[in-house]
Design an enzyme around this catalytic site. Structure first.
Site, PDB file in Angstrom:
ATOM      1  N   HIS A  96       0.822  -1.211   0.000  1.00  0.00           N
ATOM      2  CA  HIS A  96       0.000   0.000   0.000  1.00  0.00           C
ATOM      3  C   HIS A  96       0.858   1.263   0.000  1.00  0.00           C
ATOM      4  O   HIS A  96       0.374   2.338  -0.341  1.00  0.00           O
ATOM      5  CB  HIS A  96      -0.991  -0.012   1.175  1.00  0.00           C
ATOM      6  CG  HIS A  96      -0.431   0.357   2.513  1.00  0.00           C
ATOM      7  ND1 HIS A  96      -0.117  -0.574   3.469  1.00  0.00           N
ATOM      8  CD2 HIS A  96      -0.131   1.554   3.073  1.00  0.00           C
ATOM      9  CE1 HIS A  96       0.328   0.033   4.554  1.00  0.00           C
ATOM     10  NE2 HIS A  96       0.335   1.337   4.339  1.00  0.00           N
ATOM     11  N   ASP A 127       0.300  -7.524   1.553  1.00  0.00           N
ATOM     12  CA  ASP A 127       0.672  -6.113   1.663  1.00  0.00           C
ATOM     13  C   ASP A 127       2.176  -5.917   1.665  1.00  0.00           C
ATOM     14  O   ASP A 127       2.727  -5.187   2.484  1.00  0.00           O
ATOM     15  CB  ASP A 127       0.051  -5.472   2.908  1.00  0.00           C
ATOM     16  CG  ASP A 127       0.047  -3.947   2.824  1.00  0.00           C
ATOM     17  OD1 ASP A 127       0.426  -3.416   1.768  1.00  0.00           O
ATOM     18  OD2 ASP A 127      -0.311  -3.299   3.819  1.00  0.00           O
ATOM     19  N   SER A 209       4.574   3.022   7.879  1.00  0.00           N
ATOM     20  CA  SER A 209       4.300   1.820   7.088  1.00  0.00           C
ATOM     21  C   SER A 209       5.507   1.434   6.243  1.00  0.00           C
ATOM     22  O   SER A 209       6.087   2.268   5.541  1.00  0.00           O
ATOM     23  CB  SER A 209       3.104   2.053   6.166  1.00  0.00           C
ATOM     24  OG  SER A 209       1.903   2.099   6.878  1.00  0.00           O
TER      25      SER A 209
END
Length: 360
Positions: A96, A127, A209
Site C-alpha cells: 500500500h 501487503d 508503514s
C-alpha cells in the site's frame, strides 16, 4: 507534503488470534519461621528475582545500527518507509506504500540527496512490495531476526518516517503474536487479511508503514503496517499497532526478487468468488454468498455452488467477507475446514480441503 500512504487502520479479527499470557511475581512479603526454641522470627523477602535484567537506559546504539537500513520512500501519492534487504539496493516495503507507482524516490536519514528507485514487484494479499534503488552505494542491508521467536514482553523499536520526519524512533513491547488483522479496502483493491501479525505497543504513525520493527539486538523482526482503529468514531487506537513478521516479509520479498512475482503464497484459499450478503436493512451482513467457484478448485470439489451462503467456518461466524478471510487466515493449504452453508431453505455442513492462494 501530504502523507497519504498512511498507516492502515485495521479491525481485529475475532478468530485465529492467540493471546500470549504472562505470569506475575509477588511483591515483597514477610514470612514467619519457627525457631528451635519455639519463638518466631520474621524473615523478610527481598525484591523478586526477575528472569532477565532490566533494559538499557538508552537504545542509541541500536538506532545507530539500524537507521542506515531504513529509507524514506516518496511516491506521487505520499510518503512511506522501507527496509534495505541487500547490497543490490532491493528494499522491502508495504504494497500500500508502493500503491500504483512504478517509480520512486528513496532517501536515507541524514542524506539530503534522494535516489531514484523502481518497482520490482508487489503482492497485495500480504501487503508487501519490493523496490530497487538505481544507486545502491552506501545503502546498508538490515540484519533480520527470526520472527518466530518473538514473544509478548519483548522490547521493540519502530523505526521509520512518520509524517515525513525522517529517521524517527518509537519504543514499546511485543503485545501479542499470531494476530489475524484485516486492513481497510483501498480504492480499486479489496481488503487484505494478514495472518500471524505481530501486535506491538510501539507507536506506529502515518508514514511508519513499511519501516522496521526491531528487537533490542537491532534485528528486524517485523514490518510495521497498520494501527488499530477504535470502534467508536474510527480514531486511531493508542498503543495497538501491527507488523508483518520478518520471516514472511523476507520469504515473499525473496520470491519477488528471484522471479519477479510470488510463486508460493503459503496461504490457504477456498477457490470461490464471494460477496457479503446484506440484511433487510442493507447494512448488517447475513453471511457470505458464493458468486462463482473455480472449476476443479476446493469449493468446486466440495460441492459448493453459486448461491450458497457461508454462515460459519467451524465455530467462527462469517457475517461478511472480512470475517471469512479472517477465519481462513490461520489455515494452511491442505487443511480441512467445515463450512456451514445455507442453500435455499436448508442449512448443511460441508467439509472443504483448502487449496493455495495464487501467487502474483
Amino acid at each position: 507534503m501530504r502523507t497519504t500512504q498512511r498507516v492502515r487502520r485495521g479491525a481485529l479479527a475475532a478468530v485465529a488470534a492467540i493471546v500470549i499470557g504472562g505470569s506475575g511475581v509477588a511483591a515483597g512479603a514477610a514470612l514467619t519461621e519457627s525457631t528451635a526454641s519455639g519463638s518466631t522470627a520474621s524473615v523478610a523477602l527481598g525484591p523478586p528475582v526477575l528472569a532477565s535484567s532490566p533494559g538499557p537506559a538508552s537504545y542509541a546504539g541500536v538506532v545507530r545500527q539500524v537507521l542506515p537500513s531504513v529509507v524514506l520512500i516518496r511516491t506521487p501519492d505520499g510518503l512511506g518507509s522501507g527496509v534495505v534487504l541487500d547490497r543490490s539496493g532491493n528494499i522491502v516495503t508495504n504494497a500500500h506504500v508502493a500503491g500504483n507507482a512504478t517509480k520512486f524516490q528513496v532517501q536515507v536519514a541524514g542524506d539530503t540527496t534522494p535516489r531514484t528507485a523502481r518497482l520490482v514487484g508487489a503482492y497485495p494479499p500480504d501487503d508487501l512490495a519490493v523496490i530497487r534503488a538505481d544507486d545502491a552505494s552506501g545503502l546498508r542491508p538490515a540484519s533480520f531476526g527470526d520472527s518466530d521467536r518473538v514473544q509478548a514482553g519483548d522490547v521493540v523499536l519502530a523505526i521509520g518516517n512518520p509524517l515525513g520526519l525522517s529517521g524517527s524512533v518509537t519504543q514499546g513491547i511485543i503485545s501479542a503474536t499470531d494476530r489475524a488483522v484485516t486492513e481497510p479496502a483501498a480504492p480499486g483493491s479489496a481488503a487484505a487479511t494478514l495472518p500471524g501479525a505481530i501486535q506491538t505497543s510501539a507507536p506506529i504513525n502515518p508514514g511508519n508503514s513499511g519501516g522496521a520493527l526491531v528487537n533490542a539486538s537491532g534485528q528486524v523482526v517485523g514490518i510495521p503496517t497498520l494501527a488499530a482503529a477504535s470502534p467508536q468514531g474510527g480514531a486511531q487506537a493508542q498503543g495497538i499497532g501491527f507488523a508483518i513478521p520478518s520471516n514472511l516479509a523476507r520469504d515473499i520479498a525473496t520470491q519477488i526478487i528471484d522471479t519477479g512475482h510470488v510463486t508460493n503464497s503459503h496461504r490457504a484459499a477456498l477457490g470461490a468468488e464471494v460477496a457479503t450478503v446484506l440484511g433487510a436493512d442493507g447494512t448488517q451482513g447475513q453471511g457470505v454468498g458464493v458468486v462463482a467457484v473455480t472449476s476443479g478448485g476446493p469449493a468446486d470439489r466440495a460441492g459448493l455452488r453459486p448461491g450458497d451462503v457461508i454462515t460459519s467456518v467451524g465455530p467462527a461466524q462469517t457475517p461478511d467477507t472480512t470475517a471469512l478471510s479472517a477465519a481462513l487466515a490461520g489455515a494452511r493449504p491442505g487443511d480441512k475446514v467445515t463450512l456451514t452453508i445455507s442453500r435455499g431453505t436448508q442449512d448443511q455442513t460441508v467439509e472443504v480441503t483448502l487449496g493455495e492462494l495464487p501467487g502474483s
